[in-house]
Motif scaffolding. Sequence first.
Motif, PDB file in Angstrom:
ATOM      1  N   SER A 251       4.258  10.855  -3.578  1.00  0.00           N
ATOM      2  CA  SER A 251       4.583  12.282  -3.626  1.00  0.00           C
ATOM      3  C   SER A 251       5.235  12.759  -2.339  1.00  0.00           C
ATOM      4  O   SER A 251       6.237  13.479  -2.359  1.00  0.00           O
ATOM      5  N   THR A 252       4.664  12.382  -1.197  1.00  0.00           N
ATOM      6  CA  THR A 252       5.226  12.831   0.082  1.00  0.00           C
ATOM      7  C   THR A 252       6.585  12.204   0.328  1.00  0.00           C
ATOM      8  O   THR A 252       7.525  12.874   0.775  1.00  0.00           O
TER       9      THR A 252
ATOM     10  N   ALA B 210       0.843  -1.193   0.000  1.00  0.00           N
ATOM     11  CA  ALA B 210       0.000   0.000   0.000  1.00  0.00           C
ATOM     12  C   ALA B 210       0.872   1.234   0.000  1.00  0.00           C
ATOM     13  O   ALA B 210       1.734   1.387   0.839  1.00  0.00           O
ATOM     14  N   ILE B 211       0.663   2.120  -0.959  1.00  0.00           N
ATOM     15  CA  ILE B 211       1.485   3.306  -1.105  1.00  0.00           C
ATOM     16  C   ILE B 211       0.596   4.519  -1.340  1.00  0.00           C
ATOM     17  O   ILE B 211      -0.362   4.449  -2.082  1.00  0.00           O
ATOM     18  N   VAL B 212       0.952   5.627  -0.711  1.00  0.00           N
ATOM     19  CA  VAL B 212       0.248   6.871  -0.974  1.00  0.00           C
ATOM     20  C   VAL B 212       0.971   7.557  -2.106  1.00  0.00           C
ATOM     21  O   VAL B 212       2.159   7.804  -2.011  1.00  0.00           O
ATOM     22  N   VAL B 213       0.269   7.825  -3.178  1.00  0.00           N
ATOM     23  CA  VAL B 213       0.936   8.345  -4.353  1.00  0.00           C
ATOM     24  C   VAL B 213       0.314   9.649  -4.806  1.00  0.00           C
ATOM     25  O   VAL B 213      -0.836   9.909  -4.568  1.00  0.00           O
ATOM     26  N   GLY B 214       1.119  10.462  -5.520  1.00  0.00           N
ATOM     27  CA  GLY B 214       0.629  11.723  -6.052  1.00  0.00           C
ATOM     28  C   GLY B 214       0.403  11.636  -7.549  1.00  0.00           C
ATOM     29  O   GLY B 214       0.650  10.632  -8.153  1.00  0.00           O
ATOM     30  N   GLY B 215       0.041  12.762  -8.197  1.00  0.00           N
ATOM     31  CA  GLY B 215      -0.384  12.722  -9.566  1.00  0.00           C
ATOM     32  C   GLY B 215       0.323  13.439 -10.664  1.00  0.00           C
ATOM     33  O   GLY B 215       1.106  12.893 -11.269  1.00  0.00           O
TER      34      GLY B 215
END
Length: 268
Positions: free
Chosen positions: A174-175, A44-49
């Motif tokens: 992104s972070t 699970a990864i928090v990703v940007g755009g």
Amino acid sequence: MRVLGGRPDSILTVERMSPEHRLPSLSPAVRRRRRLLAAGVAGAIVVGGGATWAALAVGAGHDDRRSSESREVSGADEPADSTSGASRSADGTSPSKAQLAIDESLPADVVAQLEYARANWRSTSNDRFGYLDDNDCVNFASQTLLARGWTEDDDWWFDADGDPYASSDAWVSSTAFRDYLEAHPERATALTDAQRDQVKPGDIVQFDWDDSGDRDHTGIVTAVDRDPDGTVRVSYAGHTDATWDRSVDYAITEVHPGGVAYYWSIQG
């Protein structure tokens, strides 16, 4: 007046690009290291755009399923709008030929980065890097930096088997990418939106849509416009919300009102 790479842009034409846009191959040692590291990476990864600077983009259709590595810019689908003037679509979804033009006077590594971005900004699959539905912005921005000549290290790398969920956090989040760049000043210098006059093509733009302190989206600067009154307008390209030459101001006032833009001035 539009400024590309610090020079007045008086002639906007689509330059002929090299048919090859493959990224450098990796050594067996690097591939082995990445496979070992990937084993411990959470799925699970928090990703940007996405992001852009008005320099170039010849896109294939948004539903194009061909591998980005096999695509050629010459002969790629071009928008019907062939206007050569300053007219641009602020939302970045239907760039004109003028918007797709690349300033060949830019450094060769930046040209290579922007050519890769232009050839692949609408791609929705990639055999080498994979594609993250709804969250591919940093994966794509990282690819352009690799095309620019960056090399992987222990914190920024992609999975050799093409599984983006097994790539490092800094490659796809992104972070995490912001934190990586903060720890590597030799690679990039942080700029605020108040310093956008220092932004140049090939730089990275990041967004905090809700001003919460994290980063929600990442893109590649494609152009910087300077109005007669001194106003500086930055455009960017990116994945997730596939765009080329989208206005930063449009993004933070129309798409995500109240959003905040940040930049990374890429060294070299």
